[in-house]
Write an enzyme that holds these catalytic residues in place. Sequence first.
Site, PDB file in Angstrom:
ATOM      1  N   ASP A 141      40.436  26.599  37.518  1.00 28.74           N
ATOM      2  CA  ASP A 141      40.581  27.940  38.079  1.00 28.74           C
ATOM      3  C   ASP A 141      39.265  28.727  37.967  1.00 28.74           C
ATOM      4  O   ASP A 141      38.716  28.847  36.871  1.00 28.74           O
ATOM      5  CB  ASP A 141      41.671  28.662  37.267  1.00 28.74           C
ATOM      6  CG  ASP A 141      42.070  29.969  37.879  1.00 28.74           C
ATOM      7  OD1 ASP A 141      42.502  29.960  39.040  1.00 28.74           O
ATOM      8  OD2 ASP A 141      41.931  31.009  37.215  1.00 28.74           O
ATOM      9  N   GLU A 176      37.683  25.230  41.451  1.00 28.75           N
ATOM     10  CA  GLU A 176      37.891  26.305  42.426  1.00 28.75           C
ATOM     11  C   GLU A 176      36.667  27.194  42.335  1.00 28.75           C
ATOM     12  O   GLU A 176      36.414  27.797  41.273  1.00 28.75           O
ATOM     13  CB  GLU A 176      39.153  27.103  42.109  1.00 28.75           C
ATOM     14  CG  GLU A 176      39.410  28.152  43.172  1.00 28.75           C
ATOM     15  CD  GLU A 176      40.290  29.290  42.716  1.00 28.75           C
ATOM     16  OE1 GLU A 176      40.273  29.633  41.533  1.00 28.75           O
ATOM     17  OE2 GLU A 176      41.004  29.845  43.569  1.00 28.75           O
ATOM     18  N   HIS A 210      48.497  28.646  47.217  1.00 25.71           N
ATOM     19  CA  HIS A 210      49.330  29.744  46.704  1.00 25.71           C
ATOM     20  C   HIS A 210      48.637  31.095  46.770  1.00 25.71           C
ATOM     21  O   HIS A 210      49.231  32.128  46.481  1.00 25.71           O
ATOM     22  CB  HIS A 210      49.743  29.433  45.260  1.00 25.71           C
ATOM     23  CG  HIS A 210      48.581  29.432  44.339  1.00 25.71           C
ATOM     24  ND1 HIS A 210      47.571  28.467  44.404  1.00 25.71           N
ATOM     25  CD2 HIS A 210      48.221  30.281  43.363  1.00 25.71           C
ATOM     26  CE1 HIS A 210      46.664  28.745  43.486  1.00 25.71           C
ATOM     27  NE2 HIS A 210      47.021  29.839  42.846  1.00 25.71           N
ATOM     28  N   ASP A 211      47.319  31.076  47.088  1.00 27.08           N
ATOM     29  CA  ASP A 211      46.566  32.338  47.187  1.00 27.08           C
ATOM     30  C   ASP A 211      46.302  32.737  48.628  1.00 27.08           C
ATOM     31  O   ASP A 211      45.826  33.855  48.870  1.00 27.08           O
ATOM     32  CB  ASP A 211      45.174  32.195  46.528  1.00 27.08           C
ATOM     33  CG  ASP A 211      45.263  32.092  45.037  1.00 27.08           C
ATOM     34  OD1 ASP A 211      44.348  31.505  44.444  1.00 27.08           O
ATOM     35  OD2 ASP A 211      46.259  32.585  44.481  1.00 27.08           O
TER      36      ASP A 211
HETATM   37  O1  ISL Z   1      43.500  35.321  46.759  1.00 28.41           O
HETATM   38  C1  ISL Z   1      42.579  35.756  46.168  1.00 28.41           C
HETATM   39  C2  ISL Z   1      42.405  37.203  45.807  1.00 28.41           C
HETATM   40  O2  ISL Z   1      43.480  37.954  46.322  1.00 28.41           O
HETATM   41  C3  ISL Z   1      41.559  34.792  45.736  1.00 28.41           C
HETATM   42  O3  ISL Z   1      40.270  35.360  45.853  1.00 28.41           O
HETATM   43  C4  ISL Z   1      41.817  34.387  44.282  1.00 28.41           C
HETATM   44  O4  ISL Z   1      42.012  35.498  43.460  1.00 28.41           O
HETATM   45  C5  ISL Z   1      40.596  33.666  43.748  1.00 28.41           C
HETATM   46  O5  ISL Z   1      40.365  32.603  44.624  1.00 28.41           O
HETATM   47  C6  ISL Z   1      40.903  33.132  42.342  1.00 28.41           C
HETATM   48  O6  ISL Z   1      42.172  32.512  42.336  1.00 28.41           O
HETATM   49  C7  ISL Z   1      42.549  31.891  41.094  1.00 28.41           C
HETATM   50  O7  ISL Z   1      42.368  32.774  39.994  1.00 28.41           O
HETATM   51  C8  ISL Z   1      43.196  33.933  39.932  1.00 28.41           C
HETATM   52  C9  ISL Z   1      44.673  33.679  40.257  1.00 28.41           C
HETATM   53  O8  ISL Z   1      45.309  34.916  40.549  1.00 28.41           O
HETATM   54  C10 ISL Z   1      44.808  32.772  41.475  1.00 28.41           C
HETATM   55  O9  ISL Z   1      46.182  32.482  41.729  1.00 28.41           O
HETATM   56  C11 ISL Z   1      44.029  31.511  41.195  1.00 28.41           C
HETATM   57  O10 ISL Z   1      44.189  30.572  42.267  1.00 28.41           O
HETATM   58  C12 ISL Z   1      43.077  34.451  38.513  1.00 28.41           C
HETATM   59  O11 ISL Z   1      43.392  33.396  37.623  1.00 28.41           O
END
Ligand code: ISL
Length: 543
Positions: free
Chosen positions: A199, A250, A314-315
């Site tokens: 993450d 990521e 999921h984002d």
């Molecule tokens: O969808 C986003 C912001 O609204 C993306 O930018 C996302 O926050 C970013 O890619 C990071 O995502 C990851 O870390 C976050 C978590 O909320 C996301 O679900 C996860 O995929 C914090 O841990």
Amino acid sequence: MNRTWWKEAVVYQVYWRSFLDANGDGIGDLEGLMLKLDYIKSLGIDVIWLNPIYESPDKDNGYDIADYYRIMAKAGTMEQFKQLLDKVHELGMKLIMDLVVNHTSEQHAWFEESRSSVDNPKRDWYIWKPGKPDGPPNNWRSYFEPSTWTYDERTGEYYFHSFAKEQPDLNWENPELREEIYRMMRFWLDQGIDGFRMDVINLLAKLEGFPDAEHPENIDYLGNNPGIHEYLQEMNREVLQHYDIMTVGEIPFVTPEDGLLYVGDNRKELHTLFHFQVADDMPTWDLTRYKEIQESWYEAFRHEGWNSQFLNNHDHTRQVSRYGNDGQYRVESAKQLATMIHTLPGTPYVFQGEEIGMTGVRFSSIDEYHDIAMKNKYKEEIGKGRAPDEVLHSLQPLSRDNSRTPMQWDSSKHAGFTEGQPWMQVNPNYEEINVERDLAAQDSIFAYYQQLIALRKTHAVMVYGDYRDQSTGEEHVYAYSRSLEGETWLVILNHSDREQSYRLPASFADRTTNARLVIGNLDRSTSDEVRNGTVRLRPYEAL
Ligand code: ISL
Ligand code: CA
């Protein structure tokens, strides 16, 4: 060509809380996932990516971890996790877990200690700074809040969070903290998991001195800072290189050249990555821009490194709604986007529900949404005096909840997801879009994904083949070839709701390159169309 299991794999992302609820509490769980492993296997999947299942107060749906060594009760027990892992392996699949080590939950014992006093031994495991006379230490925005700093009464200092105030960032400068993270990683790898999705792994190193930003709204100062590669090379030395695993980082806000620094073959950091350039540069579909992005990433990774192909997770909202056509041509569009993702260079990811063309959603009130990113933004915008309805409508298309509605298994109540009250409303179109319906239909999206993944498994050209853009200027047509050891495949995609035509490049029309023109999965390379060099494409047809 050295063959590598994770380069040949197709990955299925399970957002378990929305996948299947087995105990009737309205929330998906590991038991429910176990009931559907045969379903996932039948698609041709090799690797499952499981979103976080660790103990968490769930402010950000598990991305705020309070104990790395315990399974969140909503998901199940450690015993059930071990059963799940064994069943995944028995079916010949692998399981990668989500590694969230840029931050923890504010309810993690480490943070409770760290915030208790300025001289607590764990004070330095997080990032604390005294404020300025008029406010926080600097002007940075976080992903989920107007500021990356929250004031803590107890010690009169601010702590740093790249995301919500409930998600304090860990201080990776502290070697004790890093050791503790590596110990935790070994614990899970020694359970037998097959790797990690990491993450926001490029945020671990913070900008030296936390200087004010000239344009605080452009939050790329949060990532890719000096020091990040030293941390990842140490993580690789201490942990990753000792296991036969898959690691995918990521990495938001990264360019192709900088992306290669994380995954280049001799970098000894990570195997592969997700970048978000498509999502960041393309709020809606823009074929020209998409081709440019594919070209720039292919050129950078041509000789080393490995990319991922995905359009939703999921984002990010569901691909058929955001980039395709979720109305009249939903089925064609879902198949066409899938063809692209599974034939471009890099590991393809299938986000649960994508294989039956699930769509985005529009709830009627902010109270029906759960995503902390959306709810915080809604509060912030209302606070500026904007009309609630207008703010809601502006946030709905890209809300992360579009992808988090429960999996649609059948047309029974709550789409067969739960016997209880679902934690999030099921998309109202579940009677028309569901697994049971797709499994019963010959030309379903599910069946197409099965064929595509099977096709990809029997033709190494799809995995290891060179990529060349073969577009010839038709605005809505994306054509490219993949070539390997004399075999060439031509993929032609019509990204429009109208019929388009495409003139075959000379090298294909005369078929000297023993080109195969595969339409869907019907080989039309002998058809008269090919002989006269022009192919007609139906709306959203994938060839
Ligand atoms: O969808 C986003 C912001 O609204 C993306 O930018 C996302 O926050 C970013 O890619 C990071 O995502 C990851 O870390 C976050 C978590 O909320 C996301 O679900 C996860 O995929 C914090 O841990
Ligand atoms: Ca449950």
